[in-house]
Design a protein around this motif. Structure first.
Motif, mmCIF file in Angstrom:
data_model
loop_
_atom_site.group_PDB
_atom_site.id
_atom_site.type_symbol
_atom_site.label_atom_id
_atom_site.label_comp_id
_atom_site.label_asym_id
_atom_site.label_seq_id
_atom_site.Cartn_x
_atom_site.Cartn_y
_atom_site.Cartn_z
ATOM 1 N N SER A 3 36.036 -13.868 -3.769
ATOM 2 C CA SER A 3 36.714 -12.774 -3.074
ATOM 3 C C SER A 3 37.759 -13.316 -2.100
ATOM 4 C CB SER A 3 35.701 -11.893 -2.347
ATOM 5 O OG SER A 3 35.003 -12.644 -1.372
ATOM 6 N N TYR A 4 37.506 -14.464 -1.497
ATOM 7 C CA TYR A 4 38.473 -15.112 -0.623
ATOM 8 C C TYR A 4 39.728 -15.484 -1.419
ATOM 9 C CZ TYR A 4 40.527 -18.612 2.493
ATOM 10 O OH TYR A 4 41.385 -19.317 3.289
ATOM 11 N N LYS A 6 40.744 -14.104 -4.234
ATOM 12 C CA LYS A 6 41.427 -12.895 -4.705
ATOM 13 C C LYS A 6 42.438 -12.380 -3.692
ATOM 14 C CE LYS A 6 37.992 -10.993 -7.847
ATOM 15 N NZ LYS A 6 37.072 -9.881 -8.100
ATOM 16 N N GLY A 7 42.127 -12.547 -2.435
ATOM 17 C CA GLY A 7 43.029 -12.083 -1.392
ATOM 18 C C GLY A 7 44.234 -12.981 -1.178
ATOM 19 N N ARG A 8 44.198 -14.198 -1.728
ATOM 20 C CA ARG A 8 45.260 -15.157 -1.460
ATOM 21 C C ARG A 8 45.994 -15.678 -2.686
ATOM 22 N NH1 ARG A 8 41.792 -14.785 2.330
ATOM 23 N NH2 ARG A 8 42.228 -15.308 4.472
ATOM 24 N N ALA A 11 46.302 -12.810 -9.503
ATOM 25 C CA ALA A 11 45.096 -12.482 -10.281
ATOM 26 C C ALA A 11 44.800 -13.513 -11.363
ATOM 27 C CB ALA A 11 45.248 -11.101 -10.896
ATOM 28 N N VAL A 14 42.906 -16.774 -9.961
ATOM 29 C CA VAL A 14 41.591 -16.670 -9.331
ATOM 30 C C VAL A 14 40.535 -17.233 -10.284
ATOM 31 C CG1 VAL A 14 39.861 -15.073 -8.414
ATOM 32 C CG2 VAL A 14 42.285 -14.653 -8.004
#
Length: 43
Positions: A3-4, A6-8, A11, A14
């Motif tokens: 999840s970390y 995914k924010g940076r 897509a 990841v």
């Protein structure tokens, strides 16, 4: 951890899974021994 990422990351960058290990196997030249990592997973 995913999840970390995914924010940076985009897509497609990841990772699908993350494995935590105690130590990364290295060769005598201090490079990462990818073969040892694959063998440790049973592959």
């Amino acid at each position: 951890m995913v999840s970390y990422a995914k924010g940076r990351l985009a897509a497609y960058k990841v990772p699908k899974t993350v494995e935590v290990v105690e130590a990364i196997p290295r060769s005598a030249a201090t490079k990462v021994s990818r073969r040892s990592m694959v063998e440790a997973r049973g592959g």
